[in-house]
Design a protein around this motif. Structure first.
Motif, PDB file in Angstrom:
ATOM      1  N   ARG A 178      29.699  45.097  19.053  1.00 14.67           N
ATOM      2  CA  ARG A 178      30.367  44.279  19.901  1.00 14.67           C
ATOM      3  C   ARG A 178      29.572  42.998  19.736  1.00 14.67           C
ATOM      4  O   ARG A 178      28.297  43.129  19.848  1.00 14.67           O
ATOM      5  CB  ARG A 178      30.328  44.845  21.269  1.00 14.67           C
ATOM      6  N   PHE A 179      30.068  41.891  19.711  1.00 14.21           N
ATOM      7  CA  PHE A 179      29.569  40.414  19.874  1.00 14.21           C
ATOM      8  C   PHE A 179      30.135  39.765  21.444  1.00 14.21           C
ATOM      9  O   PHE A 179      31.256  39.848  21.344  1.00 14.21           O
ATOM     10  CB  PHE A 179      29.723  39.482  18.730  1.00 14.21           C
ATOM     11  N   GLU A 180      29.236  39.086  21.825  1.00 16.33           N
ATOM     12  CA  GLU A 180      29.513  38.091  22.847  1.00 16.33           C
ATOM     13  C   GLU A 180      28.871  36.808  22.826  1.00 16.33           C
ATOM     14  O   GLU A 180      27.632  36.767  22.579  1.00 16.33           O
ATOM     15  CB  GLU A 180      29.320  38.625  24.426  1.00 16.33           C
ATOM     16  N   PHE A 181      29.691  35.859  22.384  1.00 18.04           N
ATOM     17  CA  PHE A 181      29.069  34.315  22.336  1.00 18.04           C
ATOM     18  C   PHE A 181      29.233  33.554  23.702  1.00 18.04           C
ATOM     19  O   PHE A 181      30.372  33.398  24.031  1.00 18.04           O
ATOM     20  CB  PHE A 181      30.025  33.622  21.238  1.00 18.04           C
ATOM     21  N   ARG A 224      28.757  25.617  29.925  1.00 20.90           N
ATOM     22  CA  ARG A 224      29.561  24.485  30.443  1.00 20.90           C
ATOM     23  C   ARG A 224      29.446  23.868  31.718  1.00 20.90           C
ATOM     24  O   ARG A 224      28.574  24.624  32.510  1.00 20.90           O
ATOM     25  CB  ARG A 224      31.112  24.934  30.401  1.00 20.90           C
ATOM     26  N   GLU A 225      29.743  22.743  31.820  1.00 24.15           N
ATOM     27  CA  GLU A 225      29.549  21.969  33.291  1.00 24.15           C
ATOM     28  C   GLU A 225      30.212  22.963  34.346  1.00 24.15           C
ATOM     29  O   GLU A 225      31.156  23.475  34.144  1.00 24.15           O
ATOM     30  CB  GLU A 225      29.887  20.741  33.385  1.00 24.15           C
ATOM     31  N   HIS A 226      29.511  22.813  35.374  1.00 25.12           N
ATOM     32  CA  HIS A 226      29.840  23.388  36.769  1.00 25.12           C
ATOM     33  C   HIS A 226      29.705  24.883  36.512  1.00 25.12           C
ATOM     34  O   HIS A 226      30.634  25.645  37.481  1.00 25.12           O
ATOM     35  CB  HIS A 226      31.281  23.077  37.431  1.00 25.12           C
ATOM     36  N   ARG A 227      29.229  25.662  35.687  1.00 22.55           N
ATOM     37  CA  ARG A 227      28.998  26.985  35.526  1.00 22.55           C
ATOM     38  C   ARG A 227      30.481  27.491  35.009  1.00 22.55           C
ATOM     39  O   ARG A 227      30.671  28.810  35.180  1.00 22.55           O
ATOM     40  CB  ARG A 227      28.646  27.844  36.587  1.00 22.55           C
ATOM     41  N   LEU A 228      31.042  26.745  34.665  1.00 17.69           N
ATOM     42  CA  LEU A 228      32.494  27.307  33.672  1.00 17.69           C
ATOM     43  C   LEU A 228      32.390  27.414  32.555  1.00 17.69           C
ATOM     44  O   LEU A 228      32.847  26.926  31.663  1.00 17.69           O
ATOM     45  CB  LEU A 228      33.373  26.037  34.062  1.00 17.69           C
ATOM     46  N   HIS A 229      31.384  28.429  32.245  1.00 17.34           N
ATOM     47  CA  HIS A 229      30.970  29.000  30.947  1.00 17.34           C
ATOM     48  C   HIS A 229      32.122  29.456  30.058  1.00 17.34           C
ATOM     49  O   HIS A 229      33.054  29.826  30.377  1.00 17.34           O
ATOM     50  CB  HIS A 229      29.708  29.913  31.066  1.00 17.34           C
ATOM     51  N   GLU A 230      31.902  29.501  28.694  1.00 16.24           N
ATOM     52  CA  GLU A 230      32.661  30.064  27.851  1.00 16.24           C
ATOM     53  C   GLU A 230      32.337  31.198  27.236  1.00 16.24           C
ATOM     54  O   GLU A 230      31.092  31.445  26.660  1.00 16.24           O
ATOM     55  CB  GLU A 230      32.956  29.054  26.522  1.00 16.24           C
ATOM     56  N   ARG A 231      33.061  32.315  27.325  1.00 16.24           N
ATOM     57  CA  ARG A 231      32.738  33.636  26.773  1.00 16.24           C
ATOM     58  C   ARG A 231      33.601  34.200  25.879  1.00 16.24           C
ATOM     59  O   ARG A 231      34.650  34.545  26.270  1.00 16.24           O
ATOM     60  CB  ARG A 231      32.614  34.538  27.822  1.00 16.24           C
ATOM     61  N   ARG A 232      33.284  34.423  24.417  1.00 13.45           N
ATOM     62  CA  ARG A 232      34.240  34.694  23.640  1.00 13.45           C
ATOM     63  C   ARG A 232      33.688  36.106  22.905  1.00 13.45           C
ATOM     64  O   ARG A 232      32.412  36.390  22.635  1.00 13.45           O
ATOM     65  CB  ARG A 232      34.192  33.870  22.043  1.00 13.45           C
ATOM     66  N   GLY A 244      38.680  38.164  22.016  1.00 16.46           N
ATOM     67  CA  GLY A 244      39.278  37.895  23.217  1.00 16.46           C
ATOM     68  C   GLY A 244      38.092  36.947  24.158  1.00 16.46           C
ATOM     69  O   GLY A 244      37.273  36.675  23.451  1.00 16.46           O
ATOM     70  N   MET A 245      38.409  36.696  25.119  1.00 18.20           N
ATOM     71  CA  MET A 245      37.636  35.776  26.156  1.00 18.20           C
ATOM     72  C   MET A 245      37.575  36.577  27.391  1.00 18.20           C
ATOM     73  O   MET A 245      38.220  37.364  27.806  1.00 18.20           O
ATOM     74  CB  MET A 245      38.272  34.566  26.367  1.00 18.20           C
ATOM     75  N   LEU A 246      36.356  36.148  28.210  1.00 15.50           N
ATOM     76  CA  LEU A 246      35.937  36.643  29.317  1.00 15.50           C
ATOM     77  C   LEU A 246      36.009  35.619  30.378  1.00 15.50           C
ATOM     78  O   LEU A 246      35.570  34.434  30.049  1.00 15.50           O
ATOM     79  CB  LEU A 246      34.776  37.390  29.357  1.00 15.50           C
ATOM     80  N   TYR A 247      36.288  35.764  31.687  1.00 15.78           N
ATOM     81  CA  TYR A 247      35.869  35.016  32.528  1.00 15.78           C
ATOM     82  C   TYR A 247      34.538  34.632  32.846  1.00 15.78           C
ATOM     83  O   TYR A 247      33.599  35.452  32.496  1.00 15.78           O
ATOM     84  CB  TYR A 247      36.321  35.536  34.126  1.00 15.78           C
ATOM     85  N   PRO A 248      34.075  33.556  33.079  1.00 11.89           N
ATOM     86  CA  PRO A 248      32.579  33.342  33.226  1.00 11.89           C
ATOM     87  C   PRO A 248      31.940  33.838  34.533  1.00 11.89           C
ATOM     88  O   PRO A 248      32.637  34.367  35.391  1.00 11.89           O
ATOM     89  CB  PRO A 248      32.400  31.735  33.349  1.00 11.89           C
ATOM     90  N   ARG A 251      22.827  28.180  24.680  1.00 11.35           N
ATOM     91  CA  ARG A 251      23.929  29.255  24.048  1.00 11.35           C
ATOM     92  C   ARG A 251      23.048  30.683  24.072  1.00 11.35           C
ATOM     93  O   ARG A 251      21.745  30.606  24.026  1.00 11.35           O
ATOM     94  CB  ARG A 251      24.143  28.915  22.629  1.00 11.35           C
ATOM     95  N   GLN A 252      23.740  31.606  24.105  1.00 10.29           N
ATOM     96  CA  GLN A 252      23.220  33.059  23.975  1.00 10.29           C
ATOM     97  C   GLN A 252      24.220  33.834  23.391  1.00 10.29           C
ATOM     98  O   GLN A 252      25.631  33.508  23.182  1.00 10.29           O
ATOM     99  CB  GLN A 252      22.804  33.513  25.129  1.00 10.29           C
ATOM    100  N   ILE A 253      23.801  34.772  22.477  1.00 14.48           N
ATOM    101  CA  ILE A 253      24.480  35.701  21.748  1.00 14.48           C
ATOM    102  C   ILE A 253      24.217  37.131  22.043  1.00 14.48           C
ATOM    103  O   ILE A 253      22.846  37.308  21.860  1.00 14.48           O
ATOM    104  CB  ILE A 253      24.727  35.686  20.154  1.00 14.48           C
ATOM    105  N   ARG A 254      25.046  37.966  22.472  1.00 12.59           N
ATOM    106  CA  ARG A 254      24.818  39.447  22.907  1.00 12.59           C
ATOM    107  C   ARG A 254      25.452  40.312  21.857  1.00 12.59           C
ATOM    108  O   ARG A 254      26.598  40.148  21.474  1.00 12.59           O
ATOM    109  CB  ARG A 254      25.324  39.850  24.093  1.00 12.59           C
ATOM    110  N   ILE A 255      24.852  41.305  21.139  1.00 14.07           N
ATOM    111  CA  ILE A 255      25.245  42.158  20.147  1.00 14.07           C
ATOM    112  C   ILE A 255      24.856  43.619  20.640  1.00 14.07           C
ATOM    113  O   ILE A 255      23.526  43.702  20.903  1.00 14.07           O
ATOM    114  CB  ILE A 255      24.542  41.603  18.944  1.00 14.07           C
ATOM    115  N   GLU A 256      25.790  44.377  20.679  1.00 12.17           N
ATOM    116  CA  GLU A 256      25.746  45.744  20.588  1.00 12.17           C
ATOM    117  C   GLU A 256      25.822  46.689  19.753  1.00 12.17           C
ATOM    118  O   GLU A 256      27.004  46.431  18.912  1.00 12.17           O
ATOM    119  CB  GLU A 256      26.346  46.272  22.115  1.00 12.17           C
TER     120      GLU A 256
END
Length: 200
Positions: free
Chosen positions: A161-164, A168-176, A196-200, A84-89
């Motif tokens: 701004r946060f991004e969580f 996920r398998e096959h690089r189909l990651h989840e980004r919130r 919202g969500m972002l495409y991986p 996991r990673q979290i980005r905060i700005e």
């Protein structure tokens, strides 16, 4: 529906405290100087709540010079064990003297002396010079409490701004993503966030 990134951060951070072997509170902080030149380095998170994320440093260091010129930053937590990673700005501000004093008092005496001995980020001719300065500070404070140097304090990043990110398998990651809104329904804690969500 309540969109609130803080409980999610607290949950992930608590898990990291249990799973990461070393420095689960380590984070990268990226800054840029007045010309836009970026720089990144690892620091330790020393406090967080809804008002922001706090770290401490020498205010004569390169990072402090960047912050003085451009008080915007991004921090990144990466927990390999959790994938996991979290980005905060957000913007940075200096903590109060009382807050800095209280934290400095919790540091080990050797770390306190090191804060006096180090001209952080400035050229050093040899390790021996630094060790000699440390010994001088040790002698200077013999039998006395080590006070906080006037050039040493903390900064608080107020998140906008946060991004969580979750692997996920096959690089189909989840980004919130959570973005602080200027308008909108309050979450009951004085914050307005959109999610919202972002495409991986």
């Amino acid at each position: 529906m309540t969109h609130d990134p803080f409980p999610l951060f607290d949950s992930w951070f608590a898990e990291a405290r249990e799973t990461e072997l070393n420095d689960s509170n380590a984070m990268t902080i990226a800054t840029a100087d007045a010309s836009g030149q970026p720089a990144a380095r690892m620091v330790l998170l020393k406090g967080h709540d809804r008002s922001g994320f706090v770290f401490y440093t020498n205010q004569e260091s390169r990072k402090a010079a960047d912050i003085a010129a451009n008080p915007q930053a991004a921090i990144l937590f990466h927990w390999k064990s959790l994938r996991r990673q979290i980005r905060i700005e957000g913007p940075l501000s200096t903590v109060s003297d009382e807050t800095a004093d209280a934290y400095f008092a919790t540091r080990s005496r050797d770390s306190q002396l090191g804060a006096w001995a180090s001209d952080q980020s400035r050229p050093l001719d040899s390790r021996a010079t630094f060790e000699a300065r440390y010994d001088e500070m040790k002698a200077h404070f013999e039998g006395k409490d080590v006070t906080r140097p006037p050039h040493w304090s903390g900064y608080r990043l107020t998140p906008q701004r946060f991004e969580f990110w979750q692997d996920r398998e096959h690089r189909l990651h989840e980004r919130r993503v959570f973005v602080r809104a200027s308008n909108g329904a309050s979450d009951g804690n004085g914050d307005d966030w959109t999610e919202g969500m972002l495409y991986p």
